[in-house]
Design a protein around this motif. Structure first.
Motif, mmCIF file in Angstrom:
data_model
loop_
_atom_site.group_PDB
_atom_site.id
_atom_site.type_symbol
_atom_site.label_atom_id
_atom_site.label_comp_id
_atom_site.label_asym_id
_atom_site.label_seq_id
_atom_site.Cartn_x
_atom_site.Cartn_y
_atom_site.Cartn_z
ATOM 1 N N ILE A 103 14.841 -6.886 -19.744
ATOM 2 C CA ILE A 103 15.243 -6.234 -20.985
ATOM 3 C C ILE A 103 15.926 -4.899 -20.692
ATOM 4 N N LEU A 104 15.275 -4.071 -19.876
ATOM 5 C CA LEU A 104 15.838 -2.791 -19.462
ATOM 6 C C LEU A 104 15.592 -2.616 -17.970
ATOM 7 N N ARG A 105 16.544 -1.990 -17.276
ATOM 8 C CA ARG A 105 16.466 -1.855 -15.820
ATOM 9 C C ARG A 105 16.682 -0.394 -15.415
ATOM 10 N N PRO A 106 15.679 0.447 -15.601
ATOM 11 C CA PRO A 106 15.842 1.853 -15.224
ATOM 12 C C PRO A 106 16.030 1.997 -13.715
ATOM 13 N N PRO A 107 16.847 2.958 -13.287
ATOM 14 C CA PRO A 107 16.987 3.202 -11.845
ATOM 15 C C PRO A 107 15.738 3.869 -11.293
ATOM 16 N N ARG A 108 15.621 3.807 -9.989
ATOM 17 C CA ARG A 108 14.433 4.357 -9.333
ATOM 18 C C ARG A 108 14.264 5.852 -9.607
ATOM 19 N N SER A 109 15.375 6.571 -9.741
ATOM 20 C CA SER A 109 15.287 8.016 -9.979
ATOM 21 C C SER A 109 14.574 8.326 -11.288
ATOM 22 N N LEU A 110 14.773 7.494 -12.319
ATOM 23 C CA LEU A 110 14.086 7.717 -13.593
ATOM 24 C C LEU A 110 12.656 7.181 -13.546
ATOM 25 N N ALA A 111 12.449 6.084 -12.831
ATOM 26 C CA ALA A 111 11.086 5.568 -12.687
ATOM 27 C C ALA A 111 10.187 6.582 -12.005
ATOM 28 N N ALA A 112 10.747 7.337 -11.063
ATOM 29 C CA ALA A 112 9.954 8.304 -10.301
ATOM 30 C C ALA A 112 9.406 9.418 -11.174
ATOM 31 N N ARG A 113 9.968 9.615 -12.366
ATOM 32 C CA ARG A 113 9.429 10.630 -13.277
ATOM 33 C C ARG A 113 8.061 10.236 -13.809
ATOM 34 N N THR A 114 7.806 8.937 -13.932
ATOM 35 C CA THR A 114 6.518 8.453 -14.415
ATOM 36 C C THR A 114 5.604 8.051 -13.269
ATOM 37 N N TYR A 115 6.151 7.309 -12.329
ATOM 38 C CA TYR A 115 5.343 6.747 -11.248
ATOM 39 C C TYR A 115 5.384 7.689 -10.045
ATOM 40 N N THR A 116 4.786 8.861 -10.222
ATOM 41 C CA THR A 116 4.695 9.957 -9.249
ATOM 42 C C THR A 116 6.070 10.281 -8.693
ATOM 43 N N ASP A 117 6.327 10.062 -7.412
ATOM 44 C CA ASP A 117 7.621 10.400 -6.839
ATOM 45 C C ASP A 117 8.089 9.260 -5.950
ATOM 46 N N MET A 118 9.194 9.464 -5.300
ATOM 47 C CA MET A 118 9.794 8.390 -4.497
ATOM 48 C C MET A 118 8.829 7.836 -3.451
ATOM 49 N N ALA A 119 8.025 8.690 -2.874
ATOM 50 C CA ALA A 119 7.146 8.260 -1.785
ATOM 51 C C ALA A 119 6.030 7.359 -2.270
ATOM 52 N N ASP A 120 5.639 7.467 -3.554
ATOM 53 C CA ASP A 120 4.509 6.682 -4.055
ATOM 54 C C ASP A 120 4.943 5.384 -4.729
ATOM 55 N N ILE A 121 6.228 5.175 -4.875
ATOM 56 C CA ILE A 121 6.712 3.855 -5.258
ATOM 57 C C ILE A 121 6.833 3.080 -3.951
ATOM 58 N N ARG A 122 5.821 2.286 -3.665
ATOM 59 C CA ARG A 122 5.696 1.691 -2.334
ATOM 60 C C ARG A 122 6.668 0.548 -2.091
ATOM 61 N N TRP A 123 7.094 -0.110 -3.188
ATOM 62 C CA TRP A 123 7.909 -1.322 -3.031
ATOM 63 C C TRP A 123 8.824 -1.438 -4.229
ATOM 64 N N TRP A 124 10.127 -1.571 -3.992
ATOM 65 C CA TRP A 124 11.127 -1.658 -5.060
ATOM 66 C C TRP A 124 12.102 -2.756 -4.673
ATOM 67 N N TRP A 125 12.085 -3.826 -5.436
ATOM 68 C CA TRP A 125 12.881 -5.001 -5.087
ATOM 69 C C TRP A 125 13.791 -5.352 -6.244
ATOM 70 N N THR A 126 15.083 -5.374 -6.005
ATOM 71 C CA THR A 126 16.064 -5.749 -7.004
ATOM 72 C C THR A 126 16.595 -7.127 -6.673
ATOM 73 N N ILE A 127 16.451 -8.059 -7.612
ATOM 74 C CA ILE A 127 16.923 -9.425 -7.431
ATOM 75 C C ILE A 127 18.303 -9.540 -8.070
ATOM 76 N N ALA A 128 19.288 -9.942 -7.297
ATOM 77 C CA ALA A 128 20.666 -10.004 -7.794
ATOM 78 C C ALA A 128 20.919 -11.209 -8.663
ATOM 79 N N ALA A 129 20.198 -12.316 -8.441
ATOM 80 C CA ALA A 129 20.387 -13.539 -9.204
ATOM 81 C C ALA A 129 19.027 -14.118 -9.519
ATOM 82 N N ALA A 130 18.986 -14.990 -10.499
ATOM 83 C CA ALA A 130 17.722 -15.590 -10.898
ATOM 84 C C ALA A 130 17.118 -16.376 -9.759
#
Length: 376
Positions: free
Chosen positions: A345-372
């Motif tokens: 539905i919505l795909r926020p970038p990691r920079s905006l996610a880091a505002r809620t989910y602590t900081d870049m170091a604490d987002i342990r795993w970030w996987w973007t799937i290009a196709a279904a």
């Protein structure tokens, strides 16, 4: 592998009772009769789906629901998993509890969203609890707990209290710790389930091993960034379009849920049209939801809303969201992983996610799937 202190043996509380679903034959007959009497609107003179659910598509789906759909087969698929009900927070909470293989499977809470149900998880659960059957290692197994969210499906009865995200998270935390006896557990969620998992990370961090999401609980404000990067500008454009074109359902469900419930609780055609339009909008399909979802499993999900009469209660998180504070008020300080699907539905970038989910170091795993991904 996580250290053993993170993994505990479950102890089922005495008040949790085994459960098996059996819809009465009379209710199945009543559903077929109501479908047969459905009065559909005309099709507006524009391309299909321009103004919402396509009339021809729904007519065909209703015909299959009435004459071809096998509810008993779907019911049996659900009943193949251990199910329970437990009195908790003034409701009878329904949940699946499926023990994983191996020496110490990690307890994992799966939370669905709207208009979802536990039927979403039936193909996934064996892959989590018995990974060795699918080419994985038994040591990586999970013990899965998949509740019907309070107010949804088999966790609903008429007149019961309504639950917003904060109350849902508190109830599920008590399910995991007080009813099942897990000292710590992990949580996965998408849609409202993503908000539930995020709320658990914010309000019950001491109980969490970590959370995994496929929808981020990031504030939805197109003006949130003064000088956006190119990636942030892309997201803010998507957000603006979403708020303009895709939030009508949120406004009616969040402001007049009781009024809407009259029509959807009385008409299976109305209920199917309301839900199917979201299955089409929110899946990676070729123009109809059937290309992304098994039609019978989709109808099983809609049927569960119909047979339990829960549609009005299922709207309450929207009402609570519109009339209360943002449900993730604090920073989430637990390890987090995220999988971004191409038609989310919505795909926020990691920079905006880091505002809620602590900081870049604490987002342990970030996987973007290009196709279904391929179907399970």
């Amino acid at each position: 592998m996580l250290p053993r202190p993170y993994r505990t043996e479950a102890r089922m509380a005495p008040l949790a009772e085994p459960f098996s679903l059996r819809v009465a034959d009379a209710e199945l007959a009543d559903l077929r009769d109501r479908i047969a009497r459905a009065r559909l609107p005309d099709q507006a003179p524009e391309p299909p789906w321009t103004y919402g659910t396509d009339v021809d598509y729904l007519r065909d789906l209703l015909g299959h629901w009435r004459d071809g759909f096998d509810w008993r087969a779907q019911e049996a698929a659900l009943n193949a998993f251990p199910q329970f009900r437990a009195p908790l927070h003034d409701i009878d909470l329904h949940f699946l509890h499926v023990t994983g293989e191996g020496p110490s499977p990690m307890p994992l809470l799966l939370s669905h969203g709207w208009p979802g149900s536990v039927f979403e998880f039936l193909d996934l659960i064996p892959r989590l609890t018995q990974p060795s059957r699918f080419g994985g290692e038994a040591a990586d197994a999970f013990t899965v707990v998949a509740p019907s969210l309070p107010g949804y499906g088999l966790s609903f009865r008429p007149g019961q209290p309504r639950f917003g995200i904060e109350a849902i998270a508190d109830c599920l935390a008590d399910l995991m710790t007080e009813v099942l006896g897990y000292r710590r557990f992990a949580a996965q969620g998408g849609d409202w389930g993503g908000f539930v998992a995020s709320r658990l990370g914010a309000a019950h961090a001491e109980k969490m091993i970590g959370i995994h999401l496929n929808l981020l609980a990031v504030r939805r404000d197109p003006t949130m960034v003064a000088s956006p990067t190119e990636e942030e500008r892309r997201y803010l454009g998507e957000l603006t379009e979403f708020l303009r074109e895709e939030t009508g359902y949120q406004w009616i469900q969040g402001t007049r849920p009781q009024t809407l419930a009259f029509g959807l609780n009385d008409s299976p055609a109305g209920l199917a049209a309301w839900i199917v339009e979201k299955f089409r909008a929110w899946t990676d399909n070729d123009g109809t939801p059937d290309s992304a979802l098994d039609r019978d499993r989709m109808l099983a999900n809609i049927s569960l809303y119909w047979f339990t009469g829960c549609i009005g209660a299922s709207f309450h998180p929207y009402h609570a969201r519109m009339h209360g504070p943002w449900p993730i008020p604090a920073t989430v300080y637990v390890p987090m992983g995220y999988c971004q699907f191409p038609k989310e539905i919505l795909r926020p970038p990691r920079s905006l996610a880091a505002r809620t989910y602590t900081d870049m170091a604490d987002i342990r795993w970030w996987w973007t799937i290009a196709a279904a991904p391929a179907a399970l």
